[in-house]
Design a protein around this motif. Structure first.
Motif, PDB file in Angstrom:
ATOM      1  N   ALA A 153       8.434 -18.883   9.559  1.00 38.28           N
ATOM      2  CA  ALA A 153       8.312 -18.236   8.495  1.00 38.28           C
ATOM      3  C   ALA A 153       6.968 -17.550   8.445  1.00 38.28           C
ATOM      4  N   LEU A 154       5.801 -18.233   8.513  1.00 37.63           N
ATOM      5  CA  LEU A 154       4.919 -17.891   8.237  1.00 37.63           C
ATOM      6  C   LEU A 154       4.167 -18.150  10.341  1.00 37.63           C
ATOM      7  N   PRO A 155       2.857 -17.789  10.048  1.00 36.70           N
ATOM      8  CA  PRO A 155       1.858 -16.343   9.485  1.00 36.70           C
ATOM      9  C   PRO A 155       2.649 -15.368   8.892  1.00 36.70           C
ATOM     10  N   LEU A 156       3.156 -14.792   7.974  1.00 37.31           N
ATOM     11  CA  LEU A 156       3.939 -13.618   7.902  1.00 37.31           C
ATOM     12  C   LEU A 156       3.505 -12.497   8.597  1.00 37.31           C
ATOM     13  N   ALA A 157       1.981 -12.230   9.194  1.00 34.36           N
ATOM     14  CA  ALA A 157       1.239 -10.907   9.168  1.00 34.36           C
ATOM     15  C   ALA A 157       2.160  -9.989  10.335  1.00 34.36           C
ATOM     16  N   GLY A 158       2.299  -8.808  10.390  1.00 31.21           N
ATOM     17  CA  GLY A 158       2.362  -8.349  11.758  1.00 31.21           C
ATOM     18  C   GLY A 158       4.415  -7.988  11.722  1.00 31.21           C
ATOM     19  N   ARG A 159       5.397  -8.430  10.647  1.00 30.91           N
ATOM     20  CA  ARG A 159       6.540  -8.263   9.954  1.00 30.91           C
ATOM     21  C   ARG A 159       6.762  -7.133   9.633  1.00 30.91           C
ATOM     22  N   GLU A 160       8.056  -6.623  10.521  1.00 31.34           N
ATOM     23  CA  GLU A 160       9.042  -5.641  10.113  1.00 31.34           C
ATOM     24  C   GLU A 160       9.588  -5.615   8.620  1.00 31.34           C
ATOM     25  N   LEU A 161       9.205  -4.558   7.715  1.00 31.98           N
ATOM     26  CA  LEU A 161      10.477  -4.900   6.403  1.00 31.98           C
ATOM     27  C   LEU A 161      11.175  -3.749   6.185  1.00 31.98           C
ATOM     28  N   THR A 162      12.633  -3.198   6.774  1.00 34.48           N
ATOM     29  CA  THR A 162      13.371  -2.147   6.463  1.00 34.48           C
ATOM     30  C   THR A 162      14.100  -2.530   5.078  1.00 34.48           C
ATOM     31  N   VAL A 163      15.339  -1.663   5.024  1.00 35.98           N
ATOM     32  CA  VAL A 163      16.058  -0.896   3.865  1.00 35.98           C
ATOM     33  C   VAL A 163      16.793  -0.373   4.374  1.00 35.98           C
TER      34      VAL A 163
ATOM     35  N   VAL B  73       1.054  -1.328  -0.258  1.00 36.96           N
ATOM     36  CA  VAL B  73      -0.027   0.519   0.278  1.00 36.96           C
ATOM     37  C   VAL B  73       0.454   0.758   0.077  1.00 36.96           C
ATOM     38  N   GLY B  74       0.442   2.278  -0.335  1.00 40.16           N
ATOM     39  CA  GLY B  74       0.997   3.157  -0.930  1.00 40.16           C
ATOM     40  C   GLY B  74       2.688   3.354  -1.554  1.00 40.16           C
ATOM     41  N   HIS B  75       2.562   2.311  -2.561  1.00 41.36           N
ATOM     42  CA  HIS B  75       4.192   2.269  -3.543  1.00 41.36           C
ATOM     43  C   HIS B  75       3.721   2.830  -4.743  1.00 41.36           C
ATOM     44  N   LEU B  76       2.423   2.853  -5.396  1.00 41.83           N
ATOM     45  CA  LEU B  76       2.355   3.510  -6.599  1.00 41.83           C
ATOM     46  C   LEU B  76       2.337   5.074  -6.518  1.00 41.83           C
TER      47      LEU B  76
ATOM     48  N   ALA C  91      -0.808   8.180  -1.553  1.00 47.75           N
ATOM     49  CA  ALA C  91      -2.279   6.772  -2.384  1.00 47.75           C
ATOM     50  C   ALA C  91      -2.486   6.791  -1.257  1.00 47.75           C
ATOM     51  N   ASP C  92      -4.195   6.520  -1.893  1.00 45.39           N
ATOM     52  CA  ASP C  92      -5.772   6.001  -1.199  1.00 45.39           C
ATOM     53  C   ASP C  92      -5.332   4.663  -0.510  1.00 45.39           C
ATOM     54  N   PRO C  93      -5.110   4.120   0.690  1.00 53.73           N
ATOM     55  CA  PRO C  93      -4.622   2.329   0.761  1.00 53.73           C
ATOM     56  C   PRO C  93      -5.819   2.109   0.066  1.00 53.73           C
TER      57      PRO C  93
ATOM     58  N   ASP D 189       1.848  -6.534   6.560  1.00 53.48           N
ATOM     59  CA  ASP D 189       0.164  -6.006   6.997  1.00 53.48           C
ATOM     60  C   ASP D 189       0.249  -4.933   5.800  1.00 53.48           C
ATOM     61  N   ASP D 190       1.157  -4.583   4.766  1.00 53.31           N
ATOM     62  CA  ASP D 190       0.798  -3.452   3.537  1.00 53.31           C
ATOM     63  C   ASP D 190       0.843  -4.694   2.859  1.00 53.31           C
ATOM     64  N   MET D 191       0.744  -5.629   2.783  1.00 48.39           N
ATOM     65  CA  MET D 191       1.205  -6.233   1.725  1.00 48.39           C
ATOM     66  C   MET D 191       0.208  -6.452   0.700  1.00 48.39           C
ATOM     67  N   VAL D 192      -0.083  -6.228  -0.370  1.00 51.16           N
ATOM     68  CA  VAL D 192      -1.567  -6.261  -1.081  1.00 51.16           C
ATOM     69  C   VAL D 192      -1.607  -7.674  -1.419  1.00 51.16           C
ATOM     70  N   PHE D 193      -1.189  -8.375  -1.851  1.00 50.38           N
ATOM     71  CA  PHE D 193      -1.710  -9.752  -2.621  1.00 50.38           C
ATOM     72  C   PHE D 193      -0.227 -10.452  -1.282  1.00 50.38           C
ATOM     73  N   SER D 194      -1.143 -11.379  -0.836  1.00 46.96           N
ATOM     74  CA  SER D 194      -0.293 -12.857   0.204  1.00 46.96           C
ATOM     75  C   SER D 194       0.512 -13.300  -1.158  1.00 46.96           C
TER      76      SER D 194
END
Length: 311
Positions: A199-209, A88-91, A95-97, A222-227
């Motif tokens: 590794a699963l479930p993937l919910a609630g994890r933080e991805l940082t770069v 969500v927001g990458h576009l 962006a409207d979620p 949780d902001d991932m559009v497609f699981s």
């Protein structure tokens, strides 16, 4: 388990990455699993049980210093399927979620892009706007063909980390992204495949770069559009996913301040992809060895470039 592939006397062997407060260790599974690979551990319950037994029986003296081990890509996928605009927001920064894409935006990375966690990425002399994207990658353990959504997760062997490196100048030259996405080494993968029980479930994890130690992107899974399961299901409706294939699940947009200050990657830059529970993948970018075709200091290189929303 955190499964790795490592080099021993010129041959790849499976191993287990064992986190430790004073530095990660590696258990060589070669003696316990002769002739086997990480994919065998993921795909075959009997081989996985033998790997777990070896890990359970390991003594401190059996563990190798991570710094003394050359890690390879944990698997060698026949195909890497990559997904754009999957957070969500990458576009767009504002962006409207609620306005999420109806279907995954899928492209393919060719086999020459594969790199291991210890391999530097060589900046092509012809590319002057090389960019990075930190992602979670799905590793298939079972063949998937027209898999129902509620059965798709069972096809996943584990998750690892991926850097979808892109040459933006080449990517913008055509309506197809292949040349901008598929330079040699533009797909570091690893360091470990974390099995699904961790590794699963993937919910609630933080991805940082991070770029050179500065966080440039941060998002929750949780902001991932497609699981991951949906992506396996969706792709398998038209093509057959094979064991070892990888699905790179997309990157979040760069933080506003990072986007404003962005410049193309240069020699010596490092990028670290870090995800809660999945570890960290650090890649160093280097210029090629000096040659008649290599980039020189006299050639103009942009000092600031925006990606224009490209994945």
């Amino acid at each position: 388990m955190r499964l790795v592939s490592h080099l021993v006397r010129g041959a790849a062997r499976p191993g287990v990455l064992v986190p430790a407060p004073d530095g990660d260790r590696v258990l060589d599974l070669g003696p316990a699993l002769p002739g086997r690979s990480v994919l065998d551990v993921l795909a075959d319950p009997a081989v996985r049980a033998a790997a777990q037994a070896a890990l359970d029986a390991a003594r401190p003296a059996d563990l190798l210093d991570r710094a003394a081990v050359r890690l390879l890509p944990p698997v060698h996928p026949g195909t890497v399927y990559a997904v754009g605009h999957n957070y969500v927001g990458h576009l767009g920064r504002d962006a409207d979620p609620a306005q999420r894409p109806a279907h995954p935006n899928v492209f393919v990375k060719t086999p020459n892009t594969l790199g291991g966690p210890d391999d530097p990425v060589v900046l092509p002399p012809a590319a002057h706007e090389v960019d990075y994207e930190g992602e979670i990658a799905v590793v298939l353990a079972r063949r998937a063909h027209r898999v129902p959504l509620d059965e798709a997760e069972a096809c996943i062997g584990g998750l690892t980390l991926y850097d979808d490196v892109s040459a933006r100048d080449w990517q913008r030259r055509t309506s197809q992204w292949a040349l901008g996405k598929c330079a040699d080494g533009f797909g570091p993968l690893g360091p470990a495949v974390v099995t699904t029980d961790e590794a699963l479930p993937l919910a609630g994890r933080e991805l940082t770069v991070e770029r050179d130690g500065v966080v440039t992107a941060r998002a929750s899974t949780d902001d991932m559009v497609f699981s991951p399961a949906f992506l396996v299901h969706h792709l398998s409706q038209l093509l057959t996913l094979e064991p070892g294939d990888v699905i790179a699940t997309g990157t979040p947009a760069k933080l506003p301040e990072a986007a404003d200050a962005h410049r193309p990657l240069r020699h010596g830059d490092t990028v670290t992809v870090r995800v809660t529970g999945l570890g960290a993948l650090t890649t160093t970018f280097v210029d090629p060895p000096a040659s008649p075709g290599a980039r020189t200091a006299d050639e103009p290189t942009p000092t600031r470039t925006t990606t224009g929303g490209l994945p």
